[in-house]
Write a protein that holds these residues in place. Structure first.
Motif, PDB file in Angstrom:
ATOM      1  N   LEU A 224      11.505 -22.734  50.050  1.00 37.92           N
ATOM      2  CA  LEU A 224      11.930 -24.239  50.618  1.00 37.92           C
ATOM      3  C   LEU A 224      12.442 -24.204  51.977  1.00 37.92           C
ATOM      4  N   LEU A 225      13.304 -23.051  52.338  1.00 42.47           N
ATOM      5  CA  LEU A 225      13.911 -22.870  53.459  1.00 42.47           C
ATOM      6  C   LEU A 225      13.027 -22.464  54.699  1.00 42.47           C
ATOM      7  N   HIS A 226      12.077 -21.623  54.172  1.00 47.94           N
ATOM      8  CA  HIS A 226      11.047 -21.148  55.007  1.00 47.94           C
ATOM      9  C   HIS A 226      10.205 -22.465  55.686  1.00 47.94           C
ATOM     10  N   GLY A 227       9.900 -23.013  54.580  1.00 50.60           N
ATOM     11  CA  GLY A 227       8.845 -24.296  55.001  1.00 50.60           C
ATOM     12  C   GLY A 227       9.722 -25.167  56.083  1.00 50.60           C
ATOM     13  N   LEU A 228      11.278 -25.466  55.694  1.00 48.48           N
ATOM     14  CA  LEU A 228      11.571 -26.531  56.380  1.00 48.48           C
ATOM     15  C   LEU A 228      11.897 -25.837  58.071  1.00 48.48           C
ATOM     16  N   THR A 229      12.356 -24.496  57.931  1.00 47.38           N
ATOM     17  CA  THR A 229      12.539 -23.944  59.333  1.00 47.38           C
ATOM     18  C   THR A 229      11.431 -23.913  60.165  1.00 47.38           C
ATOM     19  N   SER A 230      10.117 -24.053  59.514  1.00 47.53           N
ATOM     20  CA  SER A 230       8.891 -24.168  60.266  1.00 47.53           C
ATOM     21  C   SER A 230       8.413 -25.453  60.277  1.00 47.53           C
ATOM     22  N   GLY A 231       9.294 -26.604  60.257  1.00 49.18           N
ATOM     23  CA  GLY A 231       8.741 -27.759  60.704  1.00 49.18           C
ATOM     24  C   GLY A 231       8.018 -28.636  59.780  1.00 49.18           C
ATOM     25  N   TRP A 232       7.991 -27.788  58.423  1.00 52.38           N
ATOM     26  CA  TRP A 232       6.964 -28.599  57.175  1.00 52.38           C
ATOM     27  C   TRP A 232       8.043 -29.659  56.770  1.00 52.38           C
ATOM     28  N   SER A 233       7.118 -30.731  56.010  1.00 49.62           N
ATOM     29  CA  SER A 233       7.682 -31.785  55.327  1.00 49.62           C
ATOM     30  C   SER A 233       8.455 -30.969  53.863  1.00 49.62           C
TER      31      SER A 233
ATOM     32  N   LEU B 294       7.826 -32.176  51.013  1.00 43.72           N
ATOM     33  CA  LEU B 294       6.905 -31.871  49.890  1.00 43.72           C
ATOM     34  C   LEU B 294       5.924 -30.365  49.967  1.00 43.72           C
ATOM     35  N   ASP B 295       5.595 -30.113  51.197  1.00 45.66           N
ATOM     36  CA  ASP B 295       4.928 -28.872  51.488  1.00 45.66           C
ATOM     37  C   ASP B 295       6.022 -27.639  51.412  1.00 45.66           C
ATOM     38  N   SER B 296       7.056 -27.806  51.752  1.00 45.74           N
ATOM     39  CA  SER B 296       8.049 -26.909  51.462  1.00 45.74           C
ATOM     40  C   SER B 296       8.218 -26.314  50.071  1.00 45.74           C
ATOM     41  N   CYS B 297       8.484 -27.509  49.439  1.00 45.09           N
ATOM     42  CA  CYS B 297       8.405 -27.439  47.846  1.00 45.09           C
ATOM     43  C   CYS B 297       7.155 -26.657  47.233  1.00 45.09           C
ATOM     44  N   LYS B 298       6.094 -26.629  47.985  1.00 37.79           N
ATOM     45  CA  LYS B 298       4.684 -25.951  47.075  1.00 37.79           C
ATOM     46  C   LYS B 298       4.896 -24.560  47.748  1.00 37.79           C
ATOM     47  N   LEU B 299       5.453 -24.071  48.889  1.00 40.04           N
ATOM     48  CA  LEU B 299       5.511 -22.861  49.258  1.00 40.04           C
ATOM     49  C   LEU B 299       6.802 -22.199  48.299  1.00 40.04           C
ATOM     50  N   ALA B 300       7.788 -23.129  47.863  1.00 40.92           N
ATOM     51  CA  ALA B 300       8.918 -22.630  46.965  1.00 40.92           C
ATOM     52  C   ALA B 300       8.268 -22.410  45.715  1.00 40.92           C
ATOM     53  N   ASN B 301       7.468 -23.275  45.058  1.00 42.80           N
ATOM     54  CA  ASN B 301       6.685 -22.700  44.067  1.00 42.80           C
ATOM     55  C   ASN B 301       5.840 -21.365  43.659  1.00 42.80           C
ATOM     56  N   VAL B 302       5.395 -21.279  44.934  1.00 40.39           N
ATOM     57  CA  VAL B 302       4.697 -19.891  45.147  1.00 40.39           C
ATOM     58  C   VAL B 302       5.647 -18.661  44.854  1.00 40.39           C
ATOM     59  N   MET B 303       6.447 -19.038  45.626  1.00 48.70           N
ATOM     60  CA  MET B 303       7.713 -17.703  45.715  1.00 48.70           C
ATOM     61  C   MET B 303       8.266 -17.472  44.130  1.00 48.70           C
ATOM     62  N   GLY B 304       8.551 -18.754  43.592  1.00 48.44           N
ATOM     63  CA  GLY B 304       8.827 -18.542  42.201  1.00 48.44           C
ATOM     64  C   GLY B 304       7.983 -17.830  41.271  1.00 48.44           C
ATOM     65  N   ALA B 305       6.576 -18.157  41.303  1.00 51.53           N
ATOM     66  CA  ALA B 305       5.684 -17.773  40.380  1.00 51.53           C
ATOM     67  C   ALA B 305       5.340 -16.068  40.864  1.00 51.53           C
ATOM     68  N   ILE B 306       5.435 -15.814  41.907  1.00 52.06           N
ATOM     69  CA  ILE B 306       5.252 -14.343  42.299  1.00 52.06           C
ATOM     70  C   ILE B 306       6.409 -13.560  41.617  1.00 52.06           C
ATOM     71  N   LYS B 307       7.775 -14.024  41.955  1.00 50.40           N
ATOM     72  CA  LYS B 307       8.962 -13.247  41.316  1.00 50.40           C
ATOM     73  C   LYS B 307       8.967 -13.189  39.841  1.00 50.40           C
ATOM     74  N   ILE B 308       8.528 -14.145  39.263  1.00 47.25           N
ATOM     75  CA  ILE B 308       8.606 -14.041  37.613  1.00 47.25           C
ATOM     76  C   ILE B 308       7.630 -12.872  37.146  1.00 47.25           C
ATOM     77  N   ALA B 309       6.743 -12.434  37.757  1.00 48.83           N
ATOM     78  CA  ALA B 309       5.901 -11.372  37.363  1.00 48.83           C
ATOM     79  C   ALA B 309       6.430  -9.991  37.711  1.00 48.83           C
ATOM     80  N   SER B 310       7.555 -10.016  38.077  1.00 49.85           N
ATOM     81  CA  SER B 310       8.274  -8.808  38.331  1.00 49.85           C
ATOM     82  C   SER B 310       9.580  -8.640  37.640  1.00 49.85           C
TER      83      SER B 310
END
Length: 315
Positions: free
Chosen positions: A259-268, A270-286
């Motif tokens: 979420l924070l990386h999206g926001l600091t990159s100028g994203w909306s 909504l799109d920042s939350c999508k990147l956040a979902n990706v990071m959560g899905a990657i983490k849960i596999a480890s």
């Protein structure tokens, strides 16, 4: 290029031991008033953890520029060396003399039941770690000592730095008045679905009503994705299919980093939350909060495949 992010929160060690049996077979209900048990734990691991450490780790994976703001004890040398080795700036990680770094000792059995003990240690001094004078585009106030969370929130608000309030494991510390006070200082709130219900109960307001006074509210829903309230509209964000479901520890922190990386990159939002979902899905596999190590290309490919978005440029 992403701007620096102040990541205020805890840094801790998690020691997890595994008992190859079941607690219920060794705890007698009629003797619970004089409990005395010992469990042999042949398997044990020690993890780097704490919300500030976990969020900073994930932000660095994304190519961001995290500045963790935390208090640690004299035993944190290995943790600080690890962060420095990853290229994470530790100038705002304060070592408190004659204390231990916050530590959680967890024993699990074969049914995944847990017995845990938490020692706050240096975390109790969080309010003394003054971030005044540090520039940042965004910040997050994540779980820490309650006094420290309020101190960071007030300093960020005074400096005009917008921040996300991440309630998380600090939920038992905040009553309704505390939550209202923090939300008057913050620009956004992020909680999981259970925490959202508690916030509504304690404040007497719905999530939609709370969102009206903020830039955004994000509610994570595990395998069901997330919900976003912003500018008077609720958005449902589809989940990312995880490669495996191994360990949810630290998934919320990974989500906040996206979420924070999206926001600091100028994203909306909504799109920042999508990147956040990706990071959560990657983490849960480890297993563990900081053992996943995807490349930026791997993160970008999953983001592109799931949502058709291109990963923001690295800092």
């Amino acid at each position: 290029m992403a701007a620096p992010v102040l990541v205020c929160g805890s840094m801790a060690f998690d020691t997890i031991a595994v008992f190859e049996g079941r607690f219920k077979e060794h705890i007698m209900p009629d003797r619970i008033h004089s409990l005395s048990v010992s469990f042999l734990t042949p398997f044990m691991r020690k993890e780097f953890g704490g919300c500030a450490g976990n969020i900073a780790y994930n932000l660095k994976l994304l190519g961001g520029d995290p500045l963790p703001v935390a208090t640690v004890g004299e035993d944190a040398g290995g943790y600080l060396e690890r962060l420095a080795g990853l290229g994470i700036d530790t100038r705002h990680v304060k070592v408190v003399p004659q204390t231990f770094t916050a530590q959680c000792f967890i024993t699990t059995d074969l049914d995944d039941n847990q017995i845990a003990a938490f020692h706050p240690g240096a975390m109790a001094h969080a309010a003394e770690n003054d971030l005044t004078g540090t520039a940042a585009q965004w910040a997050i106030v994540a779980p820490d000592a309650k006094e420290g969370m309020f101190a960071h929130a007030q300093r960020l608000n005074a400096a005009g730095i917008p921040f996300v309030f991440d309630l998380g494991q600090a939920m038992p510390l905040f009553d309704g008045a505390d939550l209202q006070r923090m939300l008057q200082l913050a620009q956004a709130l992020t909680v999981n679905d259970y925490e959202a219900g508690v916030v509504e109960q304690r404040t007497g307001k719905s999530i939609a009503q709370l969102a009206a006074g903020l830039r955004a509210v994000i509610v994570t829903r595990g395998a069901e994705g997330a919900s976003l309230w912003t500018e008077g509209t609720e958005h449902t964000i589809a989940p990312v299919r995880a490669q495996a479901v191994v360990d949810p520890t630290g998934c919320g922190d990974a989500h906040r980093a996206g979420l924070l990386h999206g926001l600091t990159s100028g994203w909306s939002w909504l799109d920042s939350c999508k990147l956040a979902n990706v990071m959560g899905a990657i983490k849960i596999a480890s297993r563990g909060p900081q053992n996943h190590a995807p490349t930026r290309d791997e993160i970008g490919n999953l983001l592109q495949q799931t949502y058709g978005l291109k990963l923001p440029a690295a800092a």
